[in-house]
Design a protein around this motif. Structure first.
Motif, mmCIF file in Angstrom:
data_model
loop_
_atom_site.group_PDB
_atom_site.id
_atom_site.type_symbol
_atom_site.label_atom_id
_atom_site.label_comp_id
_atom_site.label_asym_id
_atom_site.label_seq_id
_atom_site.Cartn_x
_atom_site.Cartn_y
_atom_site.Cartn_z
ATOM 1 N N THR A 110 43.609 48.812 40.543
ATOM 2 C CA THR A 110 42.836 49.501 39.505
ATOM 3 C C THR A 110 43.544 49.381 38.160
ATOM 4 N N GLY A 111 44.882 49.297 38.178
ATOM 5 C CA GLY A 111 45.626 49.112 36.936
ATOM 6 C C GLY A 111 45.305 47.791 36.268
ATOM 7 N N LEU A 112 45.078 46.746 37.072
ATOM 8 C CA LEU A 112 44.721 45.436 36.523
ATOM 9 C C LEU A 112 43.321 45.473 35.925
ATOM 10 N N LEU A 113 42.385 46.082 36.630
ATOM 11 C CA LEU A 113 41.008 46.145 36.153
ATOM 12 C C LEU A 113 40.905 46.896 34.829
ATOM 13 N N ARG A 114 41.750 47.893 34.637
ATOM 14 C CA ARG A 114 41.707 48.673 33.400
ATOM 15 C C ARG A 114 42.272 47.903 32.210
ATOM 16 N N VAL A 119 37.445 37.551 31.020
ATOM 17 C CA VAL A 119 37.954 36.178 31.003
ATOM 18 C C VAL A 119 39.354 36.116 31.595
ATOM 19 N N GLU A 120 40.193 37.083 31.244
ATOM 20 C CA GLU A 120 41.545 37.130 31.810
ATOM 21 C C GLU A 120 41.498 37.421 33.304
ATOM 22 N N ALA A 224 46.709 36.830 30.298
ATOM 23 C CA ALA A 224 46.827 37.785 31.393
ATOM 24 C C ALA A 224 48.277 37.935 31.837
ATOM 25 N N LEU A 225 48.984 36.808 31.942
ATOM 26 C CA LEU A 225 50.394 36.843 32.329
ATOM 27 C C LEU A 225 51.221 37.655 31.332
ATOM 28 N N THR A 226 51.018 37.391 30.051
ATOM 29 C CA THR A 226 51.766 38.095 29.009
ATOM 30 C C THR A 226 51.453 39.582 29.025
ATOM 31 N N LYS A 227 50.180 39.900 29.171
ATOM 32 C CA LYS A 227 49.769 41.301 29.158
ATOM 33 C C LYS A 227 50.332 42.052 30.361
ATOM 34 N N ILE A 228 50.234 41.438 31.551
ATOM 35 C CA ILE A 228 50.718 42.100 32.764
ATOM 36 C C ILE A 228 52.234 42.286 32.710
ATOM 37 N N ALA A 242 58.099 50.744 44.906
ATOM 38 C CA ALA A 242 57.177 50.769 46.039
ATOM 39 C C ALA A 242 56.423 49.455 46.162
ATOM 40 N N ALA A 243 56.204 48.769 45.033
ATOM 41 C CA ALA A 243 55.433 47.524 45.044
ATOM 42 C C ALA A 243 56.294 46.290 45.265
ATOM 43 N N GLU A 244 57.605 46.372 44.996
ATOM 44 C CA GLU A 244 58.482 45.205 45.060
ATOM 45 C C GLU A 244 58.466 44.460 46.399
ATOM 46 N N PRO A 245 58.357 45.143 47.559
ATOM 47 C CA PRO A 245 58.342 44.384 48.811
ATOM 48 C C PRO A 245 57.189 43.394 48.930
ATOM 49 N N PHE A 246 56.164 43.520 48.083
ATOM 50 C CA PHE A 246 55.000 42.648 48.155
ATOM 51 C C PHE A 246 54.980 41.607 47.045
ATOM 52 N N ASN A 247 56.136 41.400 46.383
ATOM 53 C CA ASN A 247 56.192 40.452 45.271
ATOM 54 C C ASN A 247 55.753 39.050 45.658
ATOM 55 N N ALA A 248 56.043 38.649 46.898
ATOM 56 C CA ALA A 248 55.662 37.297 47.322
ATOM 57 C C ALA A 248 54.155 37.107 47.286
ATOM 58 N N PHE A 249 53.390 38.193 47.430
ATOM 59 C CA PHE A 249 51.934 38.099 47.418
ATOM 60 C C PHE A 249 51.359 38.233 46.010
ATOM 61 N N PHE A 250 52.080 38.882 45.105
ATOM 62 C CA PHE A 250 51.520 39.281 43.823
ATOM 63 C C PHE A 250 51.335 38.120 42.854
ATOM 64 N N PHE A 251 50.418 38.352 41.891
ATOM 65 C CA PHE A 251 50.205 37.406 40.806
ATOM 66 C C PHE A 251 51.436 37.350 39.905
ATOM 67 N N ALA A 252 52.024 38.493 39.614
ATOM 68 C CA ALA A 252 53.255 38.588 38.830
ATOM 69 C C ALA A 252 54.174 39.575 39.533
ATOM 70 N N PRO A 253 55.486 39.286 39.601
ATOM 71 C CA PRO A 253 56.383 40.163 40.342
ATOM 72 C C PRO A 253 56.535 41.528 39.694
ATOM 73 N N ALA A 254 56.603 42.559 40.537
ATOM 74 C CA ALA A 254 56.859 43.920 40.060
ATOM 75 C C ALA A 254 58.361 44.148 40.099
ATOM 76 N N LEU A 255 59.021 44.008 38.946
ATOM 77 C CA LEU A 255 60.471 44.111 38.881
ATOM 78 C C LEU A 255 60.870 45.408 38.209
#
Length: 289
Positions: A110-114, A119-120, A224-228, A242-255
């Protein structure tokens, strides 16, 4: 990617050969457990990841705009439509999982959609659906097999040593075998870990390229990359952890903020490298290359 897979194969052969010489029966138990883990990851990765990220499948009636973007990408790529899901978290990200195109799911937060415009969002979803088309989940599952197996054997060897295997005076051979098992497994795990991370970074670049060429708008994906990446700095540290264990799946890593092991052994290329590739693709498209 081919060179990395070749090197992983060499490590695997060396690992198996070493175990055949040192302790041929030791790795059997760990091998069975590793196969079971990878079997579950391969066949149930979509359900496991969705459950862990608290994602839920949404219908076209619930999220018509999101489904519309996915439908447009499917039409452009002539690909079957994956399941569409949404995860209720403010961390702006997206991921795709599933062993093939017919057993796959693409999920956005939901954070991405907001935060992204249509286009992004299309660029991000095209990137994730490129992972599905490239069968990246299957590739990374197979590539990680050696690391999982070596890691389990290292753990079993250390636990056996702590229970007295390293200090038996009446059986020095047992202690030496345990030390050799732990050493070989640890080295194989470390090398396979680095190679798997490198392979993951190459596949992220490949997905970026595929998305940019498919949509014809590399600048939207770069935006989109820059914004995220910029928004990640505003997310609470506990949410990022909490999100870091799923970095391999994500579009951009949660660091998380500051220095971390994730920044050294990242599953994703640096933002600068991804943006440079997209800028190069933009130049190629403008020249009609």
């Amino acid at each position: 990617m081919l060179v990395t897979m070749f090197l992983l194969g060499l490590v695997y052969v060396a690992f198996v050969t070493a175990f055949y010489v040192i302790a041929p029966g030791w790795g059997l138990f760990a091998l069975v457990i590793a196969v079971l883990f990878l079997f579950a990851q391969y066949f149930f990765s979509d359900r496991i990841t969705l459950f862990a990220m608290h994602g839920r499948e949404v219908s076209p009636e619930e999220m018509p705009q999101l489904h519309g973007v996915v439908d447009r990408i499917c039409a452009m790529s002539d690909a079957p439509k994956p399941k569409v899901a949404v995860a209720d978290t403010d961390v702006p990200n997206a991921f795709a999982t599933g062993r093939n195109q017919r057993k796959s799911v693409v999920c956005v937060t939901t954070g991405l959609l907001r935060r992204l415009d249509p286009v992004e969002l299309e660029g991000v979803l095209a990137h994730e659906m490129a992972h599905i088309a490239h069968r990246d989940v299957a590739v990374m599952t197979i590539a990680s097999f050696l690391g999982v197996c070596a890691g389990l054997i290292t753990r079993f060897g250390l636990e056996a040593g702590l229970w007295g295997g390293f200090g038996r005076r009446n059986d020095q051979n047992t202690g030496l075998v345990l030390l050799a098992v732990v050493a070989v497994s640890a080295i194989a795990y470390a090398i396979s870990f680095l190679l798997t991370r490198a392979l993951s970074r190459y596949r992220e670049l490949s997905a970026d390229r595929a998305a940019a060429l498919l949509t014809g708008r590399p600048s939207a994906l770069a935006g989109a990359l820059t914004k995220i990446s910029g928004e990640m700095a505003r997310i609470p540290t506990k949410d990022l952890r909490a999100a870091e264990p799923f970095n391999a799946f994500f579009f951009a890593p949660a660091l998380t903020k500051g220095f971390s092991i994730s920044s050294l052994f990242s599953t994703h290329p640096s933002l600068e490298r991804r943006l440079a590739q997209l800028q190069d693709i933009s130049g190629q498209l403008s020249r009609g290359v």
